[in-house]
Design a protein around this motif. Structure first.
Motif, PDB file in Angstrom:
ATOM      1  N   GLY A 152      -3.282  44.086 -26.611  1.00  0.00           N
ATOM      2  CA  GLY A 152      -2.820  43.398 -25.415  1.00  0.00           C
ATOM      3  C   GLY A 152      -1.853  42.301 -25.794  1.00  0.00           C
ATOM      4  N   GLY A 153      -1.526  41.471 -24.813  1.00  0.00           N
ATOM      5  CA  GLY A 153      -0.542  40.436 -25.018  1.00  0.00           C
ATOM      6  C   GLY A 153      -0.975  39.381 -26.026  1.00  0.00           C
ATOM      7  N   CYS A 196      -3.563  31.948 -25.168  1.00  0.00           N
ATOM      8  CA  CYS A 196      -3.678  32.776 -26.382  1.00  0.00           C
ATOM      9  C   CYS A 196      -2.855  32.187 -27.537  1.00  0.00           C
ATOM     10  CB  CYS A 196      -3.275  34.227 -26.114  1.00  0.00           C
ATOM     11  SG  CYS A 196      -1.522  34.495 -25.842  1.00  0.00           S
ATOM     12  N   GLY A 249       7.848  34.405 -17.494  1.00  0.00           N
ATOM     13  CA  GLY A 249       6.775  34.612 -16.521  1.00  0.00           C
ATOM     14  C   GLY A 249       5.512  33.901 -16.965  1.00  0.00           C
ATOM     15  N   VAL A 251       1.800  32.315 -16.680  1.00  0.00           N
ATOM     16  CA  VAL A 251       0.616  32.865 -16.029  1.00  0.00           C
ATOM     17  C   VAL A 251       0.230  32.024 -14.812  1.00  0.00           C
ATOM     18  CG1 VAL A 251      -1.025  31.696 -17.554  1.00  0.00           C
ATOM     19  CG2 VAL A 251      -1.629  33.911 -16.537  1.00  0.00           C
ATOM     20  N   ASP A 276       7.134  35.115 -25.052  1.00  0.00           N
ATOM     21  CA  ASP A 276       5.931  35.669 -24.442  1.00  0.00           C
ATOM     22  C   ASP A 276       6.368  36.311 -23.133  1.00  0.00           C
ATOM     23  OD1 ASP A 276       3.654  36.290 -23.111  1.00  0.00           O
ATOM     24  OD2 ASP A 276       2.613  34.407 -23.525  1.00  0.00           O
ATOM     25  N   CYS A 278       4.638  38.788 -21.641  1.00  0.00           N
ATOM     26  CA  CYS A 278       3.500  39.598 -21.164  1.00  0.00           C
ATOM     27  C   CYS A 278       3.619  39.889 -19.682  1.00  0.00           C
ATOM     28  CB  CYS A 278       2.189  38.876 -21.451  1.00  0.00           C
ATOM     29  SG  CYS A 278       1.828  38.872 -23.206  1.00  0.00           S
ATOM     30  N   ASP A 305       3.322  43.588 -22.339  1.00  0.00           N
ATOM     31  CA  ASP A 305       1.983  44.050 -21.985  1.00  0.00           C
ATOM     32  C   ASP A 305       2.019  45.278 -21.073  1.00  0.00           C
ATOM     33  OD1 ASP A 305      -0.462  43.254 -22.834  1.00  0.00           O
ATOM     34  OD2 ASP A 305      -0.691  41.568 -21.467  1.00  0.00           O
ATOM     35  N   LYS A 308      -0.131  45.509 -17.993  1.00  0.00           N
ATOM     36  CA  LYS A 308       0.169  44.732 -16.789  1.00  0.00           C
ATOM     37  C   LYS A 308       1.142  45.538 -15.927  1.00  0.00           C
ATOM     38  CE  LYS A 308      -1.299  40.315 -18.620  1.00  0.00           C
ATOM     39  NZ  LYS A 308      -0.940  39.076 -19.326  1.00  0.00           N
TER      40      LYS A 308
HETATM   41  C1  LIG Z   1      -1.774  38.135 -19.878  1.00  0.00           C
HETATM   42  C2  LIG Z   1      -0.987  37.183 -20.667  1.00  0.00           C
HETATM   43  C3  LIG Z   1      -1.234  36.981 -22.023  1.00  0.00           C
HETATM   44  C4  LIG Z   1      -2.388  37.626 -22.720  1.00  0.00           C
HETATM   45  O1  LIG Z   1      -2.300  39.004 -22.678  1.00  0.00           O
HETATM   46  P1  LIG Z   1      -3.597  39.938 -22.784  1.00  0.00           P
HETATM   47  O2  LIG Z   1      -3.050  41.271 -22.562  1.00  0.00           O
HETATM   48  O3  LIG Z   1      -4.521  39.483 -21.686  1.00  0.00           O
HETATM   49  O4  LIG Z   1      -4.183  39.712 -24.130  1.00  0.00           O
HETATM   50  C5  LIG Z   1      -0.393  36.148 -22.714  1.00  0.00           C
HETATM   51  N1  LIG Z   1       0.622  35.524 -22.116  1.00  0.00           N
HETATM   52  C6  LIG Z   1       0.872  35.660 -20.804  1.00  0.00           C
HETATM   53  C7  LIG Z   1       2.021  34.933 -20.193  1.00  0.00           C
HETATM   54  C8  LIG Z   1       0.071  36.491 -20.035  1.00  0.00           C
HETATM   55  O5  LIG Z   1       0.296  36.633 -18.730  1.00  0.00           O
END
Ligand SMILES: *Cc1c(COP(=O)(O)O)cnc(C)c1O
Length: 493
Positions: A152-153, A196, A249, A251, A276, A278, A305, A308
């Motif tokens: 994942g991300g 993360c 983007g 979160v 990032d 994701c 990701d 997503k």
């Molecule tokens: C979802 C997300 C992550 C983490 O990704 P996972 O797939 O949940 O491990 C990291 N950075 C951003 C901006 C995210 O939206």
């Protein structure tokens, strides 16, 4: 010799005793699965598990066998009715994809083939590389770049930040460790950066404090002037500025840092530029909105990701690194039991040389099948569709005096709250939290909450190919209804 030939050895296997029975059960499971997804709209988004379901999961380790049909009945009764809910059209919590049936078939077939994507000369390995190449193409990375599919991300970001550390360490950090670095490294990201990255800094031995959170502007994008000042200050203080993390983007609100400005600054300051992406990297395939992520192709590494906005069933993340040799240098190790051979099974590429895992699942198939079925353009249109839905919801919120928009809507994340006349921030938080919980508990919709500029708000993240606009109308209608109910109950009779 005699005894060896005569001994009757009862050898066992996990294969079914009767393949025809297994086939019949498999058909039933597939029929149930089709109905499950077809009828998802008719079920609540989420429901609390009854006590007997909760206690079901404290049963001890099974010692005796059980018929597989009965095992499936257990799953059908105790697991399938109580999902997270993210496949539901009215799930807009946190940030996750809505999965898809083709992807689920891909996961099934991947498990049936059972290949280990640690590497080797087999079709799954080639497909893994192909999907990585497709991801490169989607974000405009050169063909010479490398990448790897990960869980994942979070893992994808860890890969990028690790390559950054090793490139900027100033020593052979793989051999000597962070303690031998001549100067402590500094990484930079906005104060909206995903959690993360903190974990990655900790795992890399750099420590949380080595990630400087830079203030954001009114649009919640990294403040470039403040970033420059922080870099200068750190150089002055004897640190080595090593990496800037741009977020495409965030979160919290979906804000997109000025990626072009960050690319220029990273070049000027000799920093590794990690993005990032994701949430937003894949906006690069969305015809109406791709300009929002202009500059993404300038990064040294990108985390994105597929679980997503490509709606791959969990898990699937992807790390891309512009300089393939730096990527390999960071992770490649060849132990004697994994030597390559010019021919045969061990002649393919060792994919574990691009990350931390040794054994790897066949994540590519579920992504590959859905991309082939729909074509990348449809995924781009679906991203545009979600962004248009978020703008629609934003307009509805702005038109309703009981609501207050709490952050600008850039992409598919809408932050708002229900007003409460004369209430303190604390009361507003309690009121809106109660609305959120009742929306979940009544199975109407799943939204989450967050804090923006110090104020609590409800957060609607539409990463969902099943959502329709009338469901967003419903969300606001039900929010008003529940709000009125809470207010009425709180009034003395
Ligand atoms: C979802 C997300 C992550 C983490 O990704 P996972 O797939 O949940 O491990 C990291 N950075 C951003 C901006 C995210 O939206």
């Amino acid at each position: 010799m005699d005894t060896l030939q005569e001994a009757v050895v009862a050898e066992e296997t996990l294969d079914p005793p009767d393949w025809a029975d297994m086939q019949a059960l498999s058909h039933r499971i597939v029929e149930d699965a089709v109905a499950y997804l077809r009828d998802v709209r008719d079920r609540p988004v989420w429901r609390e598990m009854p006590v007997d379901v909760r206690t079901f999961f404290s049963a001890p380790l099974p010692r005796e066998p059980m018929l597989i049909a009965d095992v499936y009945d257990d799953v059908a009764r105790n697991v399938m009715p109580y999902p997270m809910g993210n496949i539901h059209p009215r799930f807009w919590s946190w940030y996750m994809g809505a999965s898809n049936f083709t992807g689920a078939l891909g996961d099934f077939l991947a498990a049936i083939q059972g290949s280990n994507l640690g590497g080797g000369n087999h079709a799954a390995g080639l497909m893994d590389g192909q999907v990585v190449n497709w991801m490169k193409e989607m974000v405009g990375f050169p063909a010479s770049a490398s990448g790897t599919l990960v869980s994942g991300g979070s893992m994808a970001n860890l890969i990028g930040l690790t390559v950054a550390r090793n490139v900027k360490a100033g020593i052979d950090v793989r051999e000597r460790g962070v303690g031998a670095m001549p100067k402590p490294l500094r990484y930079y990201a906005s104060d909206q950066v995903h959690s993360c990255h903190r974990k990655a800094m900790e795992a890399l031995g750099l420590g949380n404090r080595a990630l400087r959170r830079i203030p954001t502007d009114a649009g919640l994008r990294i403040d470039i002037a403040a970033l420059k000042a922080a870099i200068a200050e750190d150089r002055e203080a004897g640190f080595k500025p090593a990496c800037v993390i741009g977020t495409a983007g965030t979160v919290n609100t979906g804000a997109i840092d000025d990626l072009q400005a960050l690319a220029v600054l990273a070049a000027e300051e000799d920093l590794w530029f990690h993005i990032d992406g994701c949430i937003g990297a894949l906006i690069a395939i969305a015809p109406e909105n791709r300009s929002l992520v202009a500059g993404i192709d300038q990064a040294d590494s990108i985390a994105l990701d597929p679980h997503k906005w490509l709606h791959a069933p969990f898990e699937a993340g992807c790390a891309l690194v512009r300089d393939a040799s730096q990527h390999r240098k960071t992770f490649a190790v060849t132990p004697e039991y994994l030597e390559s051979r010019p021919r045969g099974l061990a002649s393919g590429e060792w994919l574990h040389d691009y990350g931390l895992q040794t054994s790897r699942g066949f994540r590519a198939l579920k992504i590959w099948m859905a991309l082939k079925e729909h074509g990348v353009e449809k995924f781009g249109r679906l991203i545009d569709q979600n962004i248009a839905q978020a703008r629609y919801l934003t307009q509805l919120i702005e038109a309703e005096p009981s609501f207050e928009l709490m952050a600008p809507t850039t992409i598919n994340i809408v932050s708002f709250r229900h007003r409460l006349d004369g209430a303190s921030e604390e009361q507003l938080k309690a009121f809106n939290t109660e609305i959120m919980l009742r929306l979940q508990e009544e199975g109407i919709a799943a939204v989450s909450d967050t804090t923006v500029h110090g104020q609590h708000c409800l957060r609607v993240a539409i990463t969902n190919h099943r959502t329709r606009r009338d469901e967003l109308d419903l969300l606001l209608r039900e929010t008003l209804r529940i709000g009125a109910e809470i207010k009425a109950a709180a009034l003395p009779d």
